[in-house]
Design a protein around this motif. Structure first.
Motif, PDB file in Angstrom:
ATOM      1  N   SER A 170      11.422  14.798  -2.564  1.00 60.17           N
ATOM      2  CA  SER A 170      11.614  15.167  -1.159  1.00 60.17           C
ATOM      3  C   SER A 170      11.053  14.125  -0.200  1.00 60.17           C
ATOM      4  N   ASN A 171      10.143  13.277  -0.693  1.00 59.17           N
ATOM      5  CA  ASN A 171       9.565  12.239   0.161  1.00 59.17           C
ATOM      6  C   ASN A 171       8.881  11.180  -0.706  1.00 59.17           C
ATOM      7  N   VAL A 172       8.365  10.158  -0.062  1.00 57.83           N
ATOM      8  CA  VAL A 172       7.708   9.054  -0.771  1.00 57.83           C
ATOM      9  C   VAL A 172       6.456   9.548  -1.491  1.00 57.83           C
ATOM     10  N   SER A 173       5.693  10.427  -0.859  1.00 54.56           N
ATOM     11  CA  SER A 173       4.462  10.931  -1.481  1.00 54.56           C
ATOM     12  C   SER A 173       4.747  11.613  -2.811  1.00 54.56           C
ATOM     13  N   GLU A 174       5.834  12.357  -2.873  1.00 56.52           N
ATOM     14  CA  GLU A 174       6.195  13.031  -4.116  1.00 56.52           C
ATOM     15  C   GLU A 174       6.561  12.006  -5.199  1.00 56.52           C
TER      16      GLU A 174
ATOM     17  N   ALA B  12      -4.133   2.224  -9.257  1.00 62.26           N
ATOM     18  CA  ALA B  12      -4.973   3.421  -9.136  1.00 62.26           C
ATOM     19  C   ALA B  12      -5.733   3.435  -7.809  1.00 62.26           C
ATOM     20  N   ALA B  13      -6.310   2.301  -7.439  1.00 60.49           N
ATOM     21  CA  ALA B  13      -7.051   2.233  -6.176  1.00 60.49           C
ATOM     22  C   ALA B  13      -6.135   2.526  -5.000  1.00 60.49           C
ATOM     23  N   SER B  14      -4.901   2.048  -5.054  1.00 64.98           N
ATOM     24  CA  SER B  14      -3.960   2.269  -3.959  1.00 64.98           C
ATOM     25  C   SER B  14      -3.566   3.738  -3.843  1.00 64.98           C
TER      26      SER B  14
ATOM     27  N   GLY C 130       0.825  -1.209   0.000  1.00 62.79           N
ATOM     28  CA  GLY C 130       0.000   0.000   0.000  1.00 62.79           C
ATOM     29  C   GLY C 130       0.852   1.248   0.000  1.00 62.79           C
ATOM     30  N   VAL C 131       0.308   2.315  -0.535  1.00 63.99           N
ATOM     31  CA  VAL C 131       1.031   3.581  -0.606  1.00 63.99           C
ATOM     32  C   VAL C 131       1.490   4.020   0.784  1.00 63.99           C
ATOM     33  N   ASP C 132       0.641   3.841   1.781  1.00 62.88           N
ATOM     34  CA  ASP C 132       1.000   4.256   3.136  1.00 62.88           C
ATOM     35  C   ASP C 132       2.082   3.380   3.758  1.00 62.88           C
ATOM     36  N   ASP C 133       2.321   2.198   3.190  1.00 61.50           N
ATOM     37  CA  ASP C 133       3.339   1.286   3.715  1.00 61.50           C
ATOM     38  C   ASP C 133       4.671   1.394   2.974  1.00 61.50           C
ATOM     39  N   LEU C 134       4.707   2.143   1.891  1.00 62.43           N
ATOM     40  CA  LEU C 134       5.948   2.313   1.132  1.00 62.43           C
ATOM     41  C   LEU C 134       6.953   3.125   1.935  1.00 62.43           C
ATOM     42  N   ASN C 135       8.214   2.762   1.814  1.00 63.54           N
ATOM     43  CA  ASN C 135       9.246   3.593   2.439  1.00 63.54           C
ATOM     44  C   ASN C 135      10.436   3.740   1.495  1.00 63.54           C
ATOM     45  N   ILE C 136      11.292   4.677   1.816  1.00 66.71           N
ATOM     46  CA  ILE C 136      12.417   5.001   0.949  1.00 66.71           C
ATOM     47  C   ILE C 136      13.374   3.827   0.817  1.00 66.71           C
ATOM     48  N   THR C 137      13.568   3.072   1.870  1.00 68.39           N
ATOM     49  CA  THR C 137      14.463   1.918   1.795  1.00 68.39           C
ATOM     50  C   THR C 137      13.979   0.923   0.745  1.00 68.39           C
ATOM     51  N   GLN C 138      12.696   0.608   0.751  1.00 68.37           N
ATOM     52  CA  GLN C 138      12.137  -0.310  -0.247  1.00 68.37           C
ATOM     53  C   GLN C 138      12.335   0.238  -1.661  1.00 68.37           C
TER      54      GLN C 138
ATOM     55  N   SER D 177      -3.340   7.870   2.661  1.00 67.93           N
ATOM     56  CA  SER D 177      -3.603   8.966   3.589  1.00 67.93           C
ATOM     57  C   SER D 177      -3.162  10.321   3.029  1.00 67.93           C
ATOM     58  N   ASN D 178      -2.223  10.341   2.108  1.00 70.60           N
ATOM     59  CA  ASN D 178      -1.775  11.588   1.484  1.00 70.60           C
ATOM     60  C   ASN D 178      -2.289  11.718   0.057  1.00 70.60           C
ATOM     61  N   SER D 179      -3.468  11.205  -0.207  1.00 69.13           N
ATOM     62  CA  SER D 179      -3.950  11.124  -1.584  1.00 69.13           C
ATOM     63  C   SER D 179      -4.490  12.431  -2.138  1.00 69.13           C
ATOM     64  N   ILE D 180      -4.672  13.462  -1.334  1.00 67.56           N
ATOM     65  CA  ILE D 180      -5.304  14.687  -1.830  1.00 67.56           C
ATOM     66  C   ILE D 180      -4.512  15.310  -2.974  1.00 67.56           C
ATOM     67  N   LYS D 181      -3.189  15.377  -2.859  1.00 70.86           N
ATOM     68  CA  LYS D 181      -2.383  15.948  -3.945  1.00 70.86           C
ATOM     69  C   LYS D 181      -2.400  15.041  -5.175  1.00 70.86           C
ATOM     70  N   THR D 182      -2.462  13.733  -4.949  1.00 70.28           N
ATOM     71  CA  THR D 182      -2.564  12.800  -6.074  1.00 70.28           C
ATOM     72  C   THR D 182      -3.910  12.972  -6.775  1.00 70.28           C
TER      73      THR D 182
END
Length: 199
Positions: free
Chosen positions: A60-64, A112-114, A35-43, A119-124
């Motif tokens: 600058s971050n995973v969301s970007e 797309a669903a993910s 899931g998008v919320d479970d992604l991290n930079i290490t992965q 939780s940070n989907s507003i900008k997406t």
């Protein structure tokens, strides 16, 4: 939305390869069920075979990185669903606008669903709304409707219609599994017909 947006985003070909590797890594991880919320930079850096400093050089971050990946996927979907050069609005909206996008979206529906449910989907979601609004504005039948109906506000109106379409597709992908492709295509085409022909 520029189909080859990476050329505009990153001018240096070597840097472009790094960005493309990061985007492909994010795609692969989300497609694998993370899931998008479970992604991290290490992965992401491990999958992309890049260093953390390389990642931070472009994002600058995973969301970007997720938003860039979403833009990349959206461009792929639009490229797979070219716009028909028809001024015939109905049933043209379903056949020439909605159906090709729905069919091109199906292989990417888990992705797309993910990205639209995180939780940070507003900008997406904003990115998707802008992309769909740009796409709608480039459809000859919709542009003709706007030109012929001077009482229709232009870009804000198209953006509001796009927001409604994105919201409905989000609902369809995340909670409305009983609606078929044919039904969603007909429903969205009806929205376009009502929005741009006044019927």
């Amino acid at each position: 939305m520029n189909i080859d947006f990476l050329k505009d985003l990153v001018k240096d070909p070597r840097a472009r390869r790094s960005v493309r590797s990061i985007i492909k890594a994010v795609e692969k991880l989300i497609d694998s069920g993370i899931g998008v919320d479970d992604l991290n930079i290490t992965q992401i850096t491990r999958e992309a075979h890049v260093t953390r400093p390389t990642f931070y050089q472009y994002f600058s971050n995973v969301s970007e990185a997720v938003r860039a990946t979403t833009a990349y996927r959206l461009n792929a979907i639009f490229k797979a669903a070219p716009i028909a050069e028809s001024d015939n609005p109905w049933p043209g909206y379903e056949k020439f606008v909605i159906r090709p996008i729905i069919e091109a979206l199906i292989p990417h529906e888990k992705f797309a669903a993910s990205v639209i449910s995180g939780s940070n989907s507003i900008k997406t979601l904003e990115l998707l709304i802008d992309g769909v609004a740009d796409r709608l504005s480039s459809v000859p039948a919709i542009q003709a409707a706007i030109d012929n109906h001077k009482d229709l506000p232009n870009s804000n109106y198209v953006k509001m219609v796009a927001a409604g379409l994105v919201w409905r597709i989000k609902e369809w992908l995340t909670v409305d599994a009983h609606t078929s492709r044919d039904e969603i295509a007909a429903e969205l085409a009806d929205v376009l017909n009502r929005a741009f022909s006044g019927n």
